[in-house]
Write an enzyme that holds these catalytic residues in place. Structure first.
Site, PDB file in Angstrom:
ATOM      1  N   HIS A   1       0.816  -1.216   0.000  1.00 46.19           N
ATOM      2  CA  HIS A   1       0.000   0.000   0.000  1.00 46.19           C
ATOM      3  C   HIS A   1       0.850   1.267   0.000  1.00 46.19           C
ATOM      4  O   HIS A   1       0.329   2.378  -0.170  1.00 46.19           O
ATOM      5  CB  HIS A   1      -0.917   0.001   1.219  1.00 46.19           C
ATOM      6  CG  HIS A   1      -2.275   0.577   0.952  1.00 46.19           C
ATOM      7  ND1 HIS A   1      -2.503   1.502  -0.048  1.00 46.19           N
ATOM      8  CD2 HIS A   1      -3.476   0.372   1.541  1.00 46.19           C
ATOM      9  CE1 HIS A   1      -3.771   1.841  -0.054  1.00 46.19           C
ATOM     10  NE2 HIS A   1      -4.400   1.176   0.901  1.00 46.19           N
TER      11      HIS A   1
ATOM     12  N   ASP B   1      -2.371   1.953  -4.465  1.00 43.94           N
ATOM     13  CA  ASP B   1      -3.607   2.201  -3.739  1.00 43.94           C
ATOM     14  C   ASP B   1      -4.550   1.016  -3.892  1.00 43.94           C
ATOM     15  O   ASP B   1      -4.401   0.185  -4.802  1.00 43.94           O
ATOM     16  CB  ASP B   1      -4.275   3.478  -4.250  1.00 43.94           C
ATOM     17  CG  ASP B   1      -3.464   4.725  -3.914  1.00 43.94           C
ATOM     18  OD1 ASP B   1      -2.758   4.697  -2.879  1.00 43.94           O
ATOM     19  OD2 ASP B   1      -3.529   5.705  -4.674  1.00 43.94           O
TER      20      ASP B   1
END
Length: 461
Positions: free
Chosen positions: A433, A437
């Site tokens: 992450h 995204d």
């Protein structure tokens, strides 16, 4: 004259190997082609053959020793042959340097003017002032690599000459460094990491580039802490692939922000295609294509549409790849290996199946070329055949995505007002992450589901 046995070079990415076992002992007669020892990179086991016939006169490194490639590990010659010109570290001392005339009138290392050892590139032989050598070439290079002024070291070689063994004894608690890491330390001035990601904690170029501070030493061993357990107990040394896997898995979880997205795909089409292929004419050469091959093919065709998943993350830099180099985790007797199908998107379904079986077969046999276990941009790990319905794959750093393939199970689905049980395949996508995204990861997984559900049409494209 005694012949040198060198640690073989295995692939462009391998800098050193660990000696797993010696199959021949000192004093044994060997023939050309005899296996002298087995050595291990961080991924593959290699047999070192004798290129000479004679007697194994000397073994310079014991089992579990990490040895740089092209390093002398043994000598083969005639029984009783004089090998005193070779040091215990496998270093040959030149006759000229060992002769009395070469040492007459020479100054002691401590008497020579001070000079910083690290000023000399490790790839060159450093010279002491006034043309005198303070030590052997390899001792000079090793001292430079460790940042030690060699004139302060007491030598155990002829006439007190400093040899490699003296530096090794002095720096036994130092990490070993690759040549590229040494040069980067010289240029960047960064601190020396306590431990690296290479074999046996060897510090590699990437360790120096990606770390501004020294790495923390691993926690002390808990061996011997448990003494009250009844029954037999076996302590198993963590080594080879198991050790590398343990270190990399811990590092991956400790230094990345891992997020796992779970989905599933209707497996009706892929199961039907597998059945059709299995019953196809043998002359077509398709019968060995598996469900896993189809998943590899679907990922290779889908991933280019989502370049955010085909990247490496280096903290302050993201490296994006145009081509898909697809790794596939393989469970072998020696541990977890990840062969990489380079430019996987260029293959047909049959081609990716054949290339995969070639690489996976070599991995199972312990015969992988180390270069075939490097350079992946995305990884697949399949536990479906073991009945696993969902799991959390761990990222293969510096990759930012890994796909877990799960088992096929019947799932109740409402269609046209009726509830039917349809076979569904579980899919678990882990992303970093920090670099990706959730939305791009979810979009990729959604597109992959469509590709699997229409695999027959995908192969026609």
């Amino acid at each position: 004259m005694a012949e040198k046995v060198l640690m073989p070079k295995q692939g462009n990415s391998v800098e050193s190997c660990i000696i797993v076992s010696w199959l021949k002992k000192e004093g044994e007669v060997v023939a050309v082609g005899d296996i002298l020892c087995e050595v291990e990179t961080d991924k593959a086991t290699i047999e070192v053959e004798s290129g000479f016939e004679g007697t194994l006169l000397k073994i310079f490194y014991e089992e579990d020793a990490e040895v740089p490639v092209h390093e002398m590990i043994a000598l083969i010659g005639e029984p009783g042959e004089d090998i005193s010109g070779f040091s215990a570290g496998g270093e040959e001392e030149s006759p000229a340097e060992n002769s009395p005339s070469a040492s007459e009138g020479s100054k002691s290392p401590a008497a020579e003017p001070a000079q910083a050892a690290v000023q000399v590139p490790a790839t060159q032989v450093a010279e002491a002032v006034e043309g005198k050598r303070a030590g052997s070439p390899r001792a000079m290079n090793l001292a430079a690599a460790k940042g030690i002024d060699i004139r302060t070291v007491a030598g155990s070689g002829p006439d007190g000459r400093v040899i490699e063994r003296d530096i090794l004894n002095l720096t036994k608690d130092y990490p070993s460094l690759s040549p590229a890491a040494i040069e980067e330390l010289f240029k960047s001035g960064k601190p020396l990491p306590v431990k690296g990601s290479g074999i046996g904690g060897r510090v590699l170029l990437s360790d120096v580039q990606n770390s501004e501070a020294a790495l923390q030493p691993s926690a002390p061993s808990a061996a011997g802490a448990y003494t009250a357990f009844p029954g037999p107990v076996e302590d198993i040394k963590v080594r080879g692939i198991r050790k590398i896997t343990a270190e990399r898995m811990f590092d991956s979880l400790a230094t990345t922000a891992q997020l796992t997205l779970n989905s599933s795909a209707d497996a009706t089409a892929i199961l039907a295609l597998r059945k059709k292929i299995k019953n196809s004419d043998e002359s077509m050469g398709l019968q060995k294509i598996t469900i896993n091959d189809m998943i590899l093919y679907a990922v290779a065709k889908t991933l280019p549409k989502y370049p955010e998943l085909n990247e490496h993350f280096f903290g302050d830099t993201i490296r994006r790849f145009e081509k898909v180099h697809l790794g596939c985790a393989v469970n072998t007797e020696r541990g977890l290996l990840v062969p990489v199908i380079k430019d996987a998107g260029a293959y047909s379904l049959k081609g990716i199946s054949e290339k995969g079986k070639e690489l996976f077969g070599a991995a199972h046999a312990g015969k992988s070329n180390p270069d075939d276990l490097q350079g992946g941009t995305f990884t697949i790990t399949n536990l479906g055949s073991m009945g696993i319905e969902s799991f959390t794959p761990v990222l293969n750093k510096p990759e930012v995505g890994i796909l877990g393939v799960c088992s096929v199970n019947l799932k109740p689905v409402e269609r046209n007002g009726e509830v039917k049980f349809v076979p569904y395949m579980g899919l678990s996508l882990t992303i970093d992450h920090q670099a990706v995204d959730g939305a791009p990861g979810a979009a990729f997984l959604q597109e992959l589901v469509k590709a699997i559900e229409n695999i027959d049409l995908l192969t026609a494209v």
